[in-house]
Design an enzyme around this catalytic site. Structure first.
Site, PDB file in Angstrom:
ATOM      1  N   LYS A 264     -25.099 -20.159  13.386  1.00 16.97           N
ATOM      2  CA  LYS A 264     -24.401 -21.269  12.726  1.00 16.97           C
ATOM      3  C   LYS A 264     -25.449 -22.269  12.256  1.00 16.97           C
ATOM      4  O   LYS A 264     -26.199 -22.813  13.055  1.00 16.97           O
ATOM      5  CB  LYS A 264     -23.429 -21.942  13.706  1.00 16.97           C
ATOM      6  CG  LYS A 264     -22.851 -23.271  13.215  1.00 16.97           C
ATOM      7  CD  LYS A 264     -21.817 -23.863  14.185  1.00 16.97           C
ATOM      8  CE  LYS A 264     -21.379 -25.265  13.750  1.00 16.97           C
ATOM      9  NZ  LYS A 264     -20.398 -25.890  14.670  1.00 16.97           N
ATOM     10  N   ASP A 269     -22.717 -31.866  10.356  1.00 13.18           N
ATOM     11  CA  ASP A 269     -21.286 -31.686  10.569  1.00 13.18           C
ATOM     12  C   ASP A 269     -20.627 -33.050  10.747  1.00 13.18           C
ATOM     13  O   ASP A 269     -20.595 -33.586  11.851  1.00 13.18           O
ATOM     14  CB  ASP A 269     -21.056 -30.795  11.797  1.00 13.18           C
ATOM     15  CG  ASP A 269     -19.576 -30.634  12.111  1.00 13.18           C
ATOM     16  OD1 ASP A 269     -18.745 -30.945  11.233  1.00 13.18           O
ATOM     17  OD2 ASP A 269     -19.251 -30.182  13.237  1.00 13.18           O
ATOM     18  N   LYS A 276     -15.323 -37.033  12.146  1.00 15.44           N
ATOM     19  CA  LYS A 276     -15.673 -37.336  13.526  1.00 15.44           C
ATOM     20  C   LYS A 276     -15.795 -38.853  13.714  1.00 15.44           C
ATOM     21  O   LYS A 276     -16.090 -39.566  12.755  1.00 15.44           O
ATOM     22  CB  LYS A 276     -17.047 -36.722  13.856  1.00 15.44           C
ATOM     23  CG  LYS A 276     -17.046 -35.221  14.060  1.00 15.44           C
ATOM     24  CD  LYS A 276     -18.430 -34.737  14.458  1.00 15.44           C
ATOM     25  CE  LYS A 276     -18.470 -33.232  14.611  1.00 15.44           C
ATOM     26  NZ  LYS A 276     -17.683 -32.719  15.740  1.00 15.44           N
ATOM     27  N   ASP A 287     -26.457 -29.445  14.397  1.00 16.31           N
ATOM     28  CA  ASP A 287     -25.427 -28.412  14.391  1.00 16.31           C
ATOM     29  C   ASP A 287     -25.904 -27.105  13.719  1.00 16.31           C
ATOM     30  O   ASP A 287     -25.123 -26.187  13.510  1.00 16.31           O
ATOM     31  CB  ASP A 287     -24.163 -28.957  13.693  1.00 16.31           C
ATOM     32  CG  ASP A 287     -22.887 -28.352  14.229  1.00 16.31           C
ATOM     33  OD1 ASP A 287     -22.911 -27.772  15.328  1.00 16.31           O
ATOM     34  OD2 ASP A 287     -21.861 -28.451  13.527  1.00 16.31           O
ATOM     35  N   ASP A 346     -12.899 -29.958  11.195  1.00 11.72           N
ATOM     36  CA  ASP A 346     -14.047 -30.081  12.101  1.00 11.72           C
ATOM     37  C   ASP A 346     -14.280 -28.790  12.895  1.00 11.72           C
ATOM     38  O   ASP A 346     -15.285 -28.648  13.572  1.00 11.72           O
ATOM     39  CB  ASP A 346     -13.825 -31.269  13.041  1.00 11.72           C
ATOM     40  CG  ASP A 346     -15.104 -31.732  13.719  1.00 11.72           C
ATOM     41  OD1 ASP A 346     -16.195 -31.289  13.286  1.00 11.72           O
ATOM     42  OD2 ASP A 346     -15.012 -32.535  14.666  1.00 11.72           O
ATOM     43  N   GLU A 348     -15.350 -26.048  11.841  1.00 15.23           N
ATOM     44  CA  GLU A 348     -15.940 -25.404  10.662  1.00 15.23           C
ATOM     45  C   GLU A 348     -16.917 -24.285  10.998  1.00 15.23           C
ATOM     46  O   GLU A 348     -17.085 -23.360  10.216  1.00 15.23           O
ATOM     47  CB  GLU A 348     -16.640 -26.469   9.798  1.00 15.23           C
ATOM     48  CG  GLU A 348     -18.070 -26.840  10.215  1.00 15.23           C
ATOM     49  CD  GLU A 348     -18.198 -27.398  11.623  1.00 15.23           C
ATOM     50  OE1 GLU A 348     -17.223 -27.973  12.120  1.00 15.23           O
ATOM     51  OE2 GLU A 348     -19.271 -27.263  12.225  1.00 15.23           O
ATOM     52  N   ARG A 350     -16.822 -21.892  13.123  1.00 16.69           N
ATOM     53  CA  ARG A 350     -16.189 -20.572  13.248  1.00 16.69           C
ATOM     54  C   ARG A 350     -15.830 -19.996  11.887  1.00 16.69           C
ATOM     55  O   ARG A 350     -15.780 -18.778  11.726  1.00 16.69           O
ATOM     56  CB  ARG A 350     -14.956 -20.671  14.162  1.00 16.69           C
ATOM     57  CG  ARG A 350     -13.875 -21.567  13.624  1.00 16.69           C
ATOM     58  CD  ARG A 350     -12.887 -21.998  14.696  1.00 16.69           C
ATOM     59  NE  ARG A 350     -13.474 -22.932  15.656  1.00 16.69           N
ATOM     60  CZ  ARG A 350     -12.856 -23.371  16.743  1.00 16.69           C
ATOM     61  NH1 ARG A 350     -11.626 -22.957  17.029  1.00 16.69           N
ATOM     62  NH2 ARG A 350     -13.448 -24.216  17.550  1.00 16.69           N
TER      63      ARG A 350
HETATM   64  N1  BES Z   1     -20.367 -28.874  16.040  1.00  9.49           N
HETATM   65  C1  BES Z   1     -19.170 -29.160  16.736  1.00  9.49           C
HETATM   66  C2  BES Z   1     -19.255 -28.851  18.220  1.00  9.49           C
HETATM   67  C3  BES Z   1     -20.155 -29.741  19.030  1.00  9.49           C
HETATM   68  C4  BES Z   1     -19.684 -30.922  19.548  1.00  9.49           C
HETATM   69  C5  BES Z   1     -21.444 -29.352  19.324  1.00  9.49           C
HETATM   70  C6  BES Z   1     -20.520 -31.720  20.321  1.00  9.49           C
HETATM   71  C7  BES Z   1     -22.282 -30.133  20.087  1.00  9.49           C
HETATM   72  C8  BES Z   1     -21.812 -31.329  20.588  1.00  9.49           C
HETATM   73  C9  BES Z   1     -18.043 -28.322  16.163  1.00  9.49           C
HETATM   74  O1  BES Z   1     -18.101 -28.042  14.812  1.00  9.49           O
HETATM   75  C10 BES Z   1     -16.776 -29.069  16.381  1.00  9.49           C
HETATM   76  O2  BES Z   1     -16.636 -30.106  15.811  1.00  9.49           O
HETATM   77  N2  BES Z   1     -15.894 -28.514  17.191  1.00  9.49           N
HETATM   78  C11 BES Z   1     -14.649 -29.108  17.479  1.00  9.49           C
HETATM   79  C12 BES Z   1     -13.595 -28.028  17.441  1.00  9.49           C
HETATM   80  C13 BES Z   1     -12.194 -28.528  17.519  1.00  9.49           C
HETATM   81  C14 BES Z   1     -11.860 -29.315  16.275  1.00  9.49           C
HETATM   82  C15 BES Z   1     -11.291 -27.336  17.668  1.00  9.49           C
HETATM   83  C16 BES Z   1     -14.735 -29.742  18.865  1.00  9.49           C
HETATM   84  O3  BES Z   1     -15.379 -29.174  19.747  1.00  9.49           O
HETATM   85  O4  BES Z   1     -14.179 -30.821  19.042  1.00  9.49           O
HETATM   86 ZN    ZN Z   2     -19.976 -28.060  13.993  1.00  6.00          ZN
HETATM   87 MN    MN Z   3     -17.231 -29.559  13.633  1.00  3.79          MN
END
Ligand code: BES
Ligand code: ZN
Ligand code: MN
Length: 496
Positions: A264, A269, A276, A287, A346, A348, A350
């Site tokens: 990834k 992000d 966010k 990210d 968010d 994204e 996946r």
């Molecule tokens: N890049 C983030 C995950 C992340 C969060 C990595 C904090 C490192 C530290 C990812 O893209 C994300 O935003 N995931 C969301 C998914 C949710 C919307 C299902 C999350 O974990 O809140």
């Molecule tokens: Zn992300």
């Molecule tokens: Mn995200």
């Protein structure tokens, strides 16, 4: 280097001691004699306990070539493994940095004490030292007070000539791994205005040219034309077009299997329209740590030349809100032919990986490992020392966990039962991109698994907790850790 360590001219010499074998033996015994038993005395007084992480500085006042001796604790002998060596070397280097040492000599701990080969011990010392000596200084303008590497020279000292060849080869491999990890750290530490998707692609080209890998890059609209709408949709709100980077290592061996490492690479992000909160958003420059780990691993693989073909695929994309950005509720179709309802923009990573792993399958991979800072839920479940792992092949899962152990990188396997997939059902499309708050790391991983072709072995690694550290600790330096580079390269070697 084959040299009498009492004669080596250097700022300091590192020597190691176990907590349950608190008697100077080997190198330390000789040092003790030259230093008029000061080591024995400090042990007697309880100042040197040999605990892992403990370092004791001894001034030599010209009694030996080195200006100072640093005694580094290694903990209990029984528990000592290659990771202990990396950590001990890292702690030693940190103390050497504090006393402004520029030229450092280190003994090579006795490999028979550790149940590992001499070559691996030398490799571990090299890795621990070079990783601890890393600093991200590129953006500091006072060049004289900051250098990327505080230490100028590190000498591994051994006075038995028969051991030198093995030690040298361990040093060479250790350097290959450590430079690749530090290269990955540089990318992850870089701000998103500098490391855009196309800058990431340029860096991958540079690595490919330098180490002799093939490279192929699909940019912007091309990605959509190739039917990777899921990946394309993530980047469409950004001014920086997405880049799908494919590095190829060909072993030259007939009928060799192909392993794909898929990372990834979200260079930033923001969350997109599902924006966010501001507080920690700046951290999302990291990210792309999964993509950096893939590039680092490919750099190692290109040099170690294993007997298996390897694809390194990086989905480099920026997730931004704008008039062109994906809206929650939008539906897109991926390369594997499945439609996805985007509930939360968010989630994204996946989407990018869904197309990137499908692309890996299309290119003929029989094994796919994807690596991503995928879910915040991973931090809640496992914290900052373990990465999560989920997959469809028990044997491959075990192989990854073992490769991680050999590298000092920890993975914890999560359950992959069919029933979790119910959380990803959409009313109007084949899948939705979020499964709700519960089991977030599992549903994030299993979503990606839905885009893997049948018969292909697959493991997903969530490094959201391990890619970044808030504290300096031994060979981990505040900021990007470079997590995954060494495990992925080690894993590939087990396929030979
Ligand atoms: N890049 C983030 C995950 C992340 C969060 C990595 C904090 C490192 C530290 C990812 O893209 C994300 O935003 N995931 C969301 C998914 C949710 C919307 C299902 C999350 O974990 O809140
Ligand atoms: Zn992300
Ligand atoms: Mn995200």
């Amino acid at each position: 280097m084959n040299e009498d360590f009492t004669k080596v001219n250097c700022d300091c010499i590192l020597s190691y001691i176990f907590s349950d074998k608190l008697k100077p033996t080997g190198t330390l015994k000789i040092l003790d004699q030259y230093l008029e038993n000061i080591v024995s005395q400090l042990i007697g007084e309880g100042e040197i306990k040999g605990k892992l992480g403990e370092t004791t500085i001894i001034h030599t006042y010209g009694k030996i070539g080195a200006k100072k001796v640093i005694i580094v604790g290694m903990g209990e002998k029984e528990k000592c493994n290659l990771e202990t060596i990396r950590l001990a070397a890292g702690y030693g280097i940190r103390t050497a940095q504090k006393i402004n040492a520029r030229i450092i000599a280190t003994e090579v701990p006795n490999s028979s004490d550790i149940a590992a080969s001499l070559e691996l011990v030398a490799q571990a010392i090299t890795e621990g030292s070079l990783l601890a000596n890393y600093k991200f200084t590129k953006l500091k303008t006072k060049k004289n007070s900051y250098s990327n590497y505080a230490i100028e020279k590190l000498l591994l000292i051994e006075n038995e000539p028969a051991k030198i060849e093995k030690i040298n080869s361990g040093i060479e491999i250790g350097c290959i791994y450590a430079w690749a990890v530090n290269m990955a750290r540089d990318l992850v530490n870089s701000p998103a205005n500098q490391l855009t998707p196309s800058a990431f692609a340029d860096k991958a080209k540079e690595v490919a040219v330098q180490y002799g890998l093939d490279i192929d890059i699909l940019s912007g609209e091309k990605i959509k034309e190739e039917k990777m709408e899921l990946m394309y949709s993530v980047g469409q709100g950004s001014e920086h077009p997405p880049q799908l980077i494919t590095l190829k290592y060909n072993s030259g061996k007939e009928n060799a299997n192909t392993i794909a490492l898929v990372g990834k690479g979200l260079t930033f992000d923001s969350g997109g329209i599902s924006l966010k909160p501001a507080e920690r958003m700046h951290e999302m420059k990291n990210d792309m740590a999964g993509g950096a780990a893939v590039l680092g691993a490919m750099q190692v693989i290109a040099q170690l030349k294993p007997q298996v073909n390897v694809l390194g695929i990086i989905g480099a994309v920026e997730n931004m809100p704008s008039g062109k950005a994906t809206k929650p509720g939008d539906v897109y179709k991926g390369l594997a032919g499945k439609t996805v309802e985007i509930i939360n923009t968010d989630a994204e990573g996946r989407l990018v990986l869904a197309d990137a792993v499908a692309y890996a399958c299309k290119l003929g991979a029989s094994t796919v490992i994807d690596i991503a800072t995928l879910t915040g839920a991973c931090l809640i479940a496992l914290g900052k020392n373990y990465s999560a792992l989920i997959g469809n092949d028990e044997k491959l899962i075990k192989q990854v966990i073992q490769a991680g152990k050999n590298s000092g990188e920890k993975f914890w396997c999560l359950p992959n039962d069919e029933e979790f997939k119910e959380l990803l059902k959409s009313d109007i499309a084949d899948l939705k991109n979020t499964g709700g708050r519960y089991a977030g790391t599992i549903t994030g991983g299993l979503f990606i698994g839905e885009f893997i072709s049948p018969q292909v072995s697959w493991v997903h690694l969530d490094i959201a907790g391990t890619a970044w550290t808030e504290k300096d600790k031994s060979y981990l330096v505040k900021g990007a850790t470079g997590f995954g580079v060494r495990t992925l390269a080690n894993l590939v070697k087990t396929f030979e």
